[in-house]
Scaffold this active site. Structure first.
Site, short mmCIF file in Angstrom:
data_model
loop_
_atom_site.label_atom_id
_atom_site.label_comp_id
_atom_site.label_asym_id
_atom_site.label_seq_id
_atom_site.Cartn_x
_atom_site.Cartn_y
_atom_site.Cartn_z
N TYR A 1 15.39 35.77 25.31
CA TYR A 1 16.52 36.86 25.66
C TYR A 1 16.64 37.91 24.39
O TYR A 1 17.80 38.35 24.17
CB TYR A 1 17.94 36.08 25.75
CG TYR A 1 17.87 34.83 26.62
CD1 TYR A 1 17.66 35.02 28.06
CD2 TYR A 1 18.13 33.76 26.16
CE1 TYR A 1 17.82 33.77 28.76
CE2 TYR A 1 18.13 32.33 26.79
CZ TYR A 1 17.95 32.52 28.20
OH TYR A 1 17.71 31.46 28.95
N TYR A 17 24.95 27.24 35.25
CA TYR A 17 23.70 27.82 34.94
C TYR A 17 22.45 26.68 35.22
O TYR A 17 22.83 25.54 34.94
CB TYR A 17 23.67 28.29 33.42
CG TYR A 17 22.24 28.35 32.76
CD1 TYR A 17 21.41 29.58 32.85
CD2 TYR A 17 21.53 27.27 32.28
CE1 TYR A 17 20.49 29.79 32.28
CE2 TYR A 17 20.40 27.55 31.85
CZ TYR A 17 19.58 28.65 31.89
OH TYR A 17 18.28 29.08 31.45
N ASP A 40 23.01 18.47 37.86
CA ASP A 40 22.32 19.04 36.60
C ASP A 40 23.01 18.58 35.22
O ASP A 40 23.68 19.26 34.75
CB ASP A 40 22.12 20.45 36.79
CG ASP A 40 21.22 20.94 35.64
OD1 ASP A 40 20.96 20.44 34.64
OD2 ASP A 40 21.01 22.54 35.90
N LYS A 44 16.23 18.26 28.02
CA LYS A 44 16.99 18.56 26.55
C LYS A 44 16.81 17.45 25.80
O LYS A 44 15.86 16.96 25.20
CB LYS A 44 18.28 19.27 26.59
CG LYS A 44 18.05 20.63 27.36
CD LYS A 44 19.39 21.46 26.99
CE LYS A 44 18.94 23.05 27.31
NZ LYS A 44 19.66 23.50 28.51
#
Ligand SMILES: *Cc1c(COP(=O)(O)O)cnc(C)c1O
Length: 447
Positions: A31, A159, A259, A288
């Protein structure tokens, strides 16, 4: 019981100027602009809660290197498992082969998961796990004879990753707005507004109910980040929302995908966030913390029922791929990489032996005590804490200069985004370190 025993690291002051120039000229960072890049720090090593820089400074990693290193950087047991696996076999394709690390990972993971979730697809990153979950849902409906059920529903403020399919399921007005034209269209319900820990208000579910009522016949699955919407909103919502969602999905033969790439493995105080609501999804995405931040690996885990239906489905023998009927049509090159699987197995074993409940509860208490009073600061709109997550929502986005100065002065690595200054520290973070983290957050907020 597992106790972190990190070897000390003697930081060498190394000359990194040449490497920094190459980085600045040629490497994209997440980003970030490559033409006008934000400052980057040169990391030379990391142990436990600390990241060590080329200039000899150390930083407390208050966001667990994007929420991954829950057991700290470089846990010796995991590093050892990775080295051992490298001596045996670093890679073999997963089509036509299996191996000990993959099977052992499955065995360890199954011990932690609800018993209905027992068919594991190993993906190379969280976004890919989301793509796989969405494809499983569509393939499931196809096999059920409902090919028209090929869209998903999701939440505003959500997200689910940066690949195209995952972006299309993330908040349409969020960080990916630029790519709207590229993305397939799905259905979105309003963000749940009822807060975690406050009374449930049934009207909070109205928007989702209306999406399901209006478009249910074309919806294969609903995907949510259960309880905690992380990367787009840093928002914790009421568990009842999920109970209602499970009920309404079941009525319509719509699958529920949780998720848990950010919330899995204890982050919200439960092993998996869906446990707060007493529900069990049809498909679960993990990533993660799965490898403790050591190597990239993720998973989409389907229920036995979903997997059975897909397996009996009409996808015909395929001359091109050699796939048999009922094949699930996905297969990344590095699927089930042995080193990644060994890292995940070793991480989950450490995790099992570690009193994460105790640590996360302590961190939750400390974050609550130390962040709550900051609600009185003029620039703080809201304070939220759940498990090992602490968020200050500001009125105004902090400037990059303020953030960089605070990081330098406090030695705490934070990476605020939008109006959110947050911490998601490793579970091994000490009370003294939590105090330093919340002080730094307060400084950014203008204390
Ligand atoms: C980080 C994240 C992803 C994407 O994972 P990557 O490994 O970055 O592709 C997807 N969903 C959620 C909830 C996440 O937090």
């Amino acid at each position: 019981m597992y106790r972190a025993s990190f070897s000390c690291t003697i930081t060498q002051i190394v000359n990194t100027e040449h490497l920094k120039t190459i980085d600045k000229k040629h490497l994209w960072h997440p980003y970030a602009s490559i033409g006008n890049p934000p400052p980057v720090r040169f990391a030379v090593s990391a142990r436990g809660t600390k990241i060590y820089l080329d200039d000899g400074t150390e930083l407390i990693d208050a966001i667990s290197s994007w929420w991954t290193v829950a057991l700290g950087h470089n846990p010796p047991e995991v590093v050892e498992a990775i080295k051992h696996q490298c001596d045996e076999m670093t890679h073999v394709m997963f089509a036509g082969f299996t191996h000990r690390p993959a099977a052992e990972l499955a065995e360890t993971l199954l011990d932690m998961l609800p018993s209905s979730l027992n068919k594991i697809f190993l993906a190379d990153s969280g976004s890919i796990a989301v793509e796989c979950a969405a494809k499983m849902a569509v393939q499931y409906q196809h096999a059920c004879g409902k090919p028209e059920k090929c869209k998903l529903a999701a939440l505003k403020g959500g997200y689910h990753g940066d690949t195209t399919g995952a972006m299309a399921l993330s908040d349409p007005d969020g960080m990916h707005i630029l790519f709207r034209g590229l993305l397939p269209e799905h259905y979105f319900a309003k963000q749940p507004k009822c807060r975690f820990g406050e009374p449930w208000i049934e009207s909070d579910f109205d928007s989702m109910l209306s999406v399901l009522d209006t478009h249910g016949s074309s919806i294969a699955a609903v995907i949510v980040e259960p309880i905690f919407q992380a990367a787009n909103a840093m928002w914790m919502y009421h568990p009842e929302y999920l109970s209602r969602l499970e009920t309404e999905c079941n009525k319509r033969d719509i699958l529920l995908i949780c998720d848990e790439i950010a919330t899995g493995f204890g982050r919200t105080g439960r092993l998996f966030a869906h446990e707060h609501a007493g529900i069990v999804p049809d498909i679960l995405c993990l990533g993660k913390i799965l490898t403790g931040g050591n190597v990239t690996l993720a998973a989409a885990v389907a229920s036995g029922i979903v997997a059975d239906v897909i397996s009996k489905g009409p996808v015909s023998d395929n001359e091109v791929t050699g796939s048999s009927s009922g094949a699930f049509m996905h297969g990344p090159t590095y699927m089930g990489n042995p080193v990644a699987c060994a890292a995940a197995s070793a991480t989950l074993k450490l995790f099992r032996d570690f009193d994460w409940q105790g640590s996360v509860a302590r961190i939750e208490k400390e974050l609550t005590e130390q962040l709550s009073p900051m609600a009185a600061l003029p620039n703080v709109r809201d304070v939220r804490v759940l498990g090992a997550v602490g968020v200050l929502e500001l009125e105004q986005m902090p400037s990059a200069d303020v953030v960089n100065t605070v990081i330098k002065e406090t030695g705490v690595w934070l990476r605020p985004f939008s109006r959110f200054v947050y911490t998601m520290p490793p579970y091994i973070t000490t009370s003294e370190e939590i105090r330093r983290i919340t002080d730094a957050m307060g400084k950014i907020a203008g204390a």
